[in-house]
Design a protein around this motif. Structure first.
Motif, PDB file in Angstrom:
ATOM      1  N   THR A 241       5.325   2.403  -7.075  1.00 47.66           N
ATOM      2  CA  THR A 241       4.530   2.714  -5.885  1.00 47.66           C
ATOM      3  C   THR A 241       5.405   3.366  -4.821  1.00 47.66           C
ATOM      4  N   SER A 242       6.725   3.194  -4.935  1.00 51.97           N
ATOM      5  CA  SER A 242       7.657   3.902  -4.058  1.00 51.97           C
ATOM      6  C   SER A 242       7.399   5.399  -4.055  1.00 51.97           C
TER       7      SER A 242
ATOM      8  N   ALA B 171       3.945   1.717   0.667  1.00 49.08           N
ATOM      9  CA  ALA B 171       3.806   1.361  -0.744  1.00 49.08           C
ATOM     10  C   ALA B 171       3.196  -0.022  -0.917  1.00 49.08           C
TER      11      ALA B 171
ATOM     12  N   THR C 226       3.723   6.757  -2.880  1.00 43.11           N
ATOM     13  CA  THR C 226       3.621   6.770  -1.409  1.00 43.11           C
ATOM     14  C   THR C 226       3.966   8.130  -0.813  1.00 43.11           C
TER      15      THR C 226
ATOM     16  N   SER D  77       1.614  -1.712 -10.725  1.00 40.95           N
ATOM     17  CA  SER D  77       1.145  -1.531  -9.350  1.00 40.95           C
ATOM     18  C   SER D  77       0.393  -2.748  -8.834  1.00 40.95           C
TER      19      SER D  77
ATOM     20  N   SER E  99       8.531   3.064   1.618  1.00 43.73           N
ATOM     21  CA  SER E  99       8.409   2.494   0.267  1.00 43.73           C
ATOM     22  C   SER E  99       9.142   1.168   0.198  1.00 43.73           C
TER      23      SER E  99
END
Length: 477
Positions: free
Chosen positions: A412-413, A289, A416, A331, A258
């Motif tokens: 998005t971390s 990510a 993932t 995102s 990430s």
């Protein structure tokens, strides 16, 4: 004055790396960070050619000193990368670096002839919530159930899928969480500051490990604290750190990462190229990510998923909002993002249960979504004032909360590890020993769809994940 998260984070990262003067790029726009006064080149004859070319260019380029062009350090082992100093990094401000820009321009003709990049900025690679965070964690009661909830798959040591998380390390009490009882790896170096306040991004690696274990209980999860220093590292060091992470326990089935950076280019990162080439020769699947800049600009190494030779090796992951119907406002997006998964207001472990820990918010929320979305996104809710933000009427008192276990967190971390877990679960359910084949088949067989920027994209939704109501926080447009 509206908060400016990228600039707030620039100051935060600079404080964590006081010996590395930083600039914003490209030029004065807030898209990535890089080391002032330094460029990267491949070691050996190519580095000497870069030095000579830059020095000759600076001889006729007003205001730049050719005598300052010299090696700034040895090659970093297997990455084969050399730092070349092209100016005094202490000169000028943070709004771009003319000397670095001039050095890049000087190599364009040679790069055109060679058909490949020969020089690069030395970017800051950070965990994907760092340079432009999705949000900060929100405390929940100890009794709050995880979301995604733990799947019912039993653990079997003989068939368990190996997942390596390269991130910030584990909080010391992580094994108080049943899902993390078997999790191994590095502990965070400093969870709290000198006042006993939880540091920004402390618990990030623990939260990710909890998401993997919830989606795919039949996993052996290892967390490496490669990004313990405020989640940031120089590109010139990152590739070697990735090598070290896989060396310690061997190449895993799945590597959940990430972290990354954009660089304004479409051909990858010079500093991780050797690692990515090695990755191609292994069986490991990299799940990475896509980043939280609300941008279509490729974010590396996730965007390797769209480059020839890596399509089966890398799965890039964007974040869906809390109802799963569309993209989370923060995102990154674009054709280089291969998969989408829930990444807004997920619930998981942040700290252990031993002692409640205070946290001071660093970023203020906005009156309106910073990306123009109309739903109740994380830009606006829940409302709080941050220590790094200064409103027009002067610095506000930052809000403080207490963490004693679970949290909600977005980015998005966290989408993932959800995808990493889904690939691992597919391997267990289908008795598939090849993680890359499992990733490809999971995407090919998936029927979930979400709408992102007017396009239908593959939405990977864990069976145990509970979406928010369409009209609730994080819900529909």
């Amino acid at each position: 004055m509206a908060p400016q998260r990228f600039r707030e984070q620039f100051a935060q990262i600079q404080r964590s790396m006081p010996d590395v003067p930083l600039a914003m790029g490209p030029d004065d726009t807030g898209e990535f960070l890089y080391e002032k006064g330094v460029v990267l080149a491949r070691d050996g004859e190519e580095a000497r050619l870069v030095e000579d070319t830059v020095r000759e260019h600076f001889t006729t380029f007003a205001g730049l000193d050719p005598d300052r062009v010299r090696r700034a350090g040895p090659r970093t082992n297997r990455t084969g990368i050399t730092r070349i100093r092209v100016a005094d990094p202490g000169e000028g401000g943070a709004e771009g670096d003319p000397a670095v820009a001039g050095a890049l321009r000087s190599l364009r003709t040679l790069e055109g002839r060679a058909g490949r990049r020969m020089v690069s900025r030395n970017h800051i690679v950070s965990i994907a919530v760092n340079a432009c965070p999705g949000d900060e964690p929100v405390p929940l009661p100890r009794t709050a159930p995880p979301n995604p909830a733990p799947a019912a798959t039993p653990y079997d040591a003989a068939t368990a899928v190996g997942v390596l998380v390269v991130d910030t390390g584990l909080v010391r009490d992580h094994r108080d969480w049943p899902l993390l009882a078997r999790t191994d790896g590095d502990l965070e170096t400093d969870e709290c500051d000198e006042d006993g306040v939880l540091r920004q991004y402390s618990g990030h690696g623990t939260f990710i490990a909890g998401l993997v274990a919830a989606v795919a209980p039949n996993t052996d999860v290892t967390v490496r604290g490669t990004l313990n220093d405020a989640g940031a590292i120089l590109e010139s060091e990152f590739g070697e750190k990735l090598f070290e992470a896989v060396d310690e326990g061997g190449w895993p089935d799945i590597l959940s990462l990430s972290a990354g950076t954009s660089n304004g280019r479409t051909d990858g990162l010079l500093g991780v190229h050797a690692f990515m080439e090695e990755l191609r020769t292994r069986r490991t699947l990299l799940v990475a990510a896509a980043g939280n800049n609300g941008s279509a600009t490729p974010f590396w190494p996730a965007a390797y998923a769209d480059l020839p030779g890596w399509q089966d090796t890398v799965v890039s992951v964007g974040a869906l909002r809390a109802d799963g119907a569309g993209a989370a406002c923060f995102s990154n997006h674009g054709p280089w993002v291969r998969a989408w998964a829930p990444g807004e207001r997920l619930t998981g472990p942040l700290t252990g249960f031993t002692t409640p820990v205070p946290y001071v918010y660093q970023h203020s929320t906005y009156d309106d979504c910073r990306y123009g979305f109309s739903y109740a996104c994380t830009c606006r809710h829940p409302r709080h004032s941050g220590a790094l933000s200064e409103p027009a009427e002067g610095p506000a008192k930052a809000d403080q909360v207490m963490f004693e276990g679970p949290a909600q967190w977005s980015g998005t971390s966290f989408a993932t590890p959800v995808v990493a877990g889904l690939v691992a679960s597919y391997m267990t359910d289908r008795r598939e020993g090849d993680p890359r084949a499992a990733g490809g088949r999971l995407l090919a067989e998936n029927t979930g769809v979400a709408e992102v920027r007017g396009e239908d994209v593959p939405a990977l939704l864990p069976p145990t994940w509970t979406p928010a109501a369409a009209d609730g926080p994080g819900g529909g447009e």
